[in-house]
Design an enzyme around this catalytic site. Structure first.
Site, short mmCIF file in Angstrom:
data_model
loop_
_atom_site.label_atom_id
_atom_site.label_comp_id
_atom_site.label_asym_id
_atom_site.label_seq_id
_atom_site.Cartn_x
_atom_site.Cartn_y
_atom_site.Cartn_z
N LYS A 199 7.76 -4.49 1.11
CA LYS A 199 6.85 -4.71 -0.03
C LYS A 199 6.73 -6.20 -0.37
O LYS A 199 5.63 -6.75 -0.52
CB LYS A 199 7.37 -3.93 -1.24
CG LYS A 199 6.74 -4.31 -2.55
CD LYS A 199 5.28 -3.92 -2.61
CE LYS A 199 4.58 -4.58 -3.77
NZ LYS A 199 3.31 -4.00 -4.10
N CYS A 253 1.88 -9.69 -9.16
CA CYS A 253 2.46 -9.31 -7.88
C CYS A 253 2.62 -10.49 -6.95
O CYS A 253 3.73 -10.98 -6.71
CB CYS A 253 1.57 -8.27 -7.22
SG CYS A 253 0.99 -7.04 -8.37
N1 SAJ Z 1 -6.99 -14.72 -4.30
C1 SAJ Z 1 -7.54 -15.91 -3.83
N2 SAJ Z 1 -8.15 -15.91 -2.62
C2 SAJ Z 1 -8.26 -14.78 -1.86
C3 SAJ Z 1 -7.68 -13.57 -2.34
C4 SAJ Z 1 -7.07 -13.59 -3.57
O1 SAJ Z 1 -7.47 -16.97 -4.48
O2 SAJ Z 1 -8.84 -14.84 -0.77
C5 SAJ Z 1 -6.31 -14.72 -5.62
C6 SAJ Z 1 -6.96 -13.76 -6.62
O3 SAJ Z 1 -8.03 -14.34 -7.27
C7 SAJ Z 1 -5.80 -13.46 -7.55
C8 SAJ Z 1 -4.59 -13.45 -6.59
O4 SAJ Z 1 -5.01 -14.19 -5.46
O5 SAJ Z 1 -5.62 -14.47 -8.52
C9 SAJ Z 1 -4.11 -12.08 -6.17
O6 SAJ Z 1 -5.20 -11.20 -6.03
P1 SAJ Z 1 -5.32 -10.12 -4.86
O7 SAJ Z 1 -6.61 -9.42 -5.05
O8 SAJ Z 1 -5.08 -10.74 -3.54
O9 SAJ Z 1 -4.07 -9.13 -5.07
P2 SAJ Z 1 -3.46 -8.38 -6.36
O10 SAJ Z 1 -2.41 -9.24 -6.97
O11 SAJ Z 1 -4.51 -7.84 -7.24
O12 SAJ Z 1 -2.73 -7.13 -5.61
C10 SAJ Z 1 -1.75 -7.39 -4.61
C11 SAJ Z 1 -2.08 -6.56 -3.35
N3 SAJ Z 1 -1.23 -7.00 -2.24
C12 SAJ Z 1 -1.73 -7.32 -1.02
O13 SAJ Z 1 -2.91 -7.31 -0.78
C13 SAJ Z 1 -0.74 -7.67 0.03
C14 SAJ Z 1 -1.88 -5.07 -3.65
O14 SAJ Z 1 -2.07 -4.31 -2.47
C15 SAJ Z 1 -0.48 -4.82 -4.22
O15 SAJ Z 1 -0.29 -3.45 -4.53
C16 SAJ Z 1 -0.33 -5.63 -5.48
O16 SAJ Z 1 -0.47 -7.02 -5.14
C17 SAJ Z 1 1.04 -5.35 -6.07
O17 SAJ Z 1 1.08 -4.62 -7.09
O18 SAJ Z 1 2.05 -5.75 -5.51
#
Ligand code: SAJ
Length: 404
Positions: A199, A253
């Site tokens: 995880k 996360c």
């Molecule tokens: N972000 C970027 N650029 C990107 C992708 C995301 O700047 O290309 C930023 C987003 O704006 C945000 C942060 O990263 O601020 C995280 O967003 P996210 O959409 O990547 O992920 P979370 O935090 O909403 O959810 C993540 C997910 N993990 C993965 O994709 C590996 C989700 O599957 C998990 O269940 C969740 O964390 C968790 O609860 O752990």
């Protein structure tokens, strides 16, 4: 089947509702009476696509009950938050331990206790097993970390693959049956430490990849190149898939889990630490960009800067660890006047000069910084006409906005 879900937050609530609407009797235990009262009235406590409909379905089934006390059951799922300790960067498992003590005081002998909350590898051995041993109760422990992404939680709950870490195959099979009530993805059974590590590794993988995109944005800015165009073209390579740069990484996360590895393995986790540092540096980098654009445009009044978006990402209402809140902190630390802030998804007051009306926000600003790509702004880009715009999310594609 009967299950007690401990925690009614971002993970506990959808999981409890999903179980109940798929034939499982659920006792959902909340920490705060006020939240439990709201849930009993059928109030959805946070915004998520499809959640109100799922809630209605679960209530109609008559298989869900919200409460503050703990019932006597054979199967528990713990979904309480696990932050990190700011100084040591290690996981703070106190909420799990607290919930576990309550569960142990009420569960039947031989009960299965599944921890879904994210923990660092070894946490169950170090902090959970001793509490069980001390209680004298015979129970089966497991770790089945959640994987659902806010914004698409319900679809992912059903379709994502799941990991179950436990001590014996028979327990793994029983847990699998419970999740199979709604989960159509592959369910992998492994040992607890592997499940814990997997995880944290998944979220760390994403953090590192976002850091790479953010570093590229800085390099391209310095070198006079368009990072969006560079990424777009590089991603045409069959084995390249660069993520998008942005104003930082928020949420409960990805911005937290990698610290667990840095805290526990400070000597080894060098790339992981650097990625975290790069992503944490982005709000200050955005401020540097704001300042250089203000100089170029002859703007000097920070109180007429408008920050669009307070949540950590698009189309959710969650502001935890949000880059905008981090940016406001950096501005305050530098002694700058507070900017105006607006977010159509956030109705609670989170910033000193927060507007709750978009037109009022527009009227009070000369320069707007787009920090979150909500559907709202994507469909109302015309409203930005005449403003100086810094777009940190690649929303404006007609060349009229400054980029990161
Ligand atoms: N972000 C970027 N650029 C990107 C992708 C995301 O700047 O290309 C930023 C987003 O704006 C945000 C942060 O990263 O601020 C995280 O967003 P996210 O959409 O990547 O992920 P979370 O935090 O909403 O959810 C993540 C997910 N993990 C993965 O994709 C590996 C989700 O599957 C998990 O269940 C969740 O964390 C968790 O609860 O752990």
């Amino acid at each position: 089947m009967r299950v007690c879900v401990v925690g009614t937050g971002y993970i506990g609530l959808p999981t409890a509702l999903m179980l109940a609407s798929h034939g499982v009797y659920v006792e959902a235990v909340g920490h705060r009476q006020e939240t439990v009262d709201r849930l009993r009235r059928g109030d959805v406590t946070f915004e998520e696509k499809g959640l109100p409909e799922l809630f209605a379905q679960a209530r109609e089934s008559g298989r869900i009950n919200f409460r503050c006390d703990y019932p006597e059951e054979d199967f528990y799922i713990i979904t309480v938050p696990t932050p990190y300790l700011p100084d040591s960067k290690k996981v703070d498992a106190s909420a799990i331990v607290d919930a576990l003590r309550h569960v142990l005081a009420h569960c039947r002998d031989g009960a299965i206790i599944v921890v879904e909350s994210t923990i660092s590898p070894g946490t169950i051995d170090r902090e959970v097993r001793p509490v069980v041993a001390e209680s004298g109760k015979h129970v089966h422990l497991a770790h089945a970390p959640e994987r659902i992404i806010p914004g698409n939680m319900l679809k992912e709950l059903i379709h994502n693959s799941r990991t179950i870490g436990c001590d014996d195959a028979a327990t793994g099979e029983t847990i699998k049956k419970v999740y199979l009530s709604f989960c159509q993805g592959d369910i992998v059974v492994t040992d607890i430490k592997t499940a814990e590590m997997t995880k944290v590794v998944e979220n760390t993988f994403r953090d590192i990849n976002i850091a790479f995109a953010n570093e590229l944005a800085k390099i391209c800015r310095r070198g006079g190149m368009d990072v969006a165009e560079v990424i777009r073209i590089a991603n045409k390579h069959p084995r390249v898939n660069i993520l998008q740069p942005g104003p930082g990484v928020g949420g409960h996360c990805i911005s937290i889990d990698p610290w667990f590895l840095v805290g526990d393995f400070p000597e080894e986790a060098r790339l992981i630490r650097t990625a975290r540092e790069i992503n944490s540096s982005m709000p200050a980098y955005v401020l540097d960009r704001i300042e250089s654009i203000m100089r170029e445009k002859g703007l000097s009044d920070y109180s007429r800067i408008g920050l669009y978006g307070l949540t950590y990402k698009e189309d959710v209402d969650d502001t935890r660890e949000s880059p905008t809140l981090q940016l406001l902190e950096v501005m305050e630390k530098r002694g700058l006047p507070a900017p105006l802030v607006y977010d159509p998804m956030v109705s609670a007051k989170k910033a000193a000069r927060q507007c709750f009306d978009y037109d009022e926000f527009l009227a009070g600003t000369d320069m707007i910084v787009l920090l979150v790509g909500h559907s709202h702004i994507r469909s109302s880009l015309a409203s930005l006409e005449g403003k100086t715009v810094l777009d940190t999310r690649g929303i404006v594609t007609d060349g009229s906005a400054y980029k990161l």
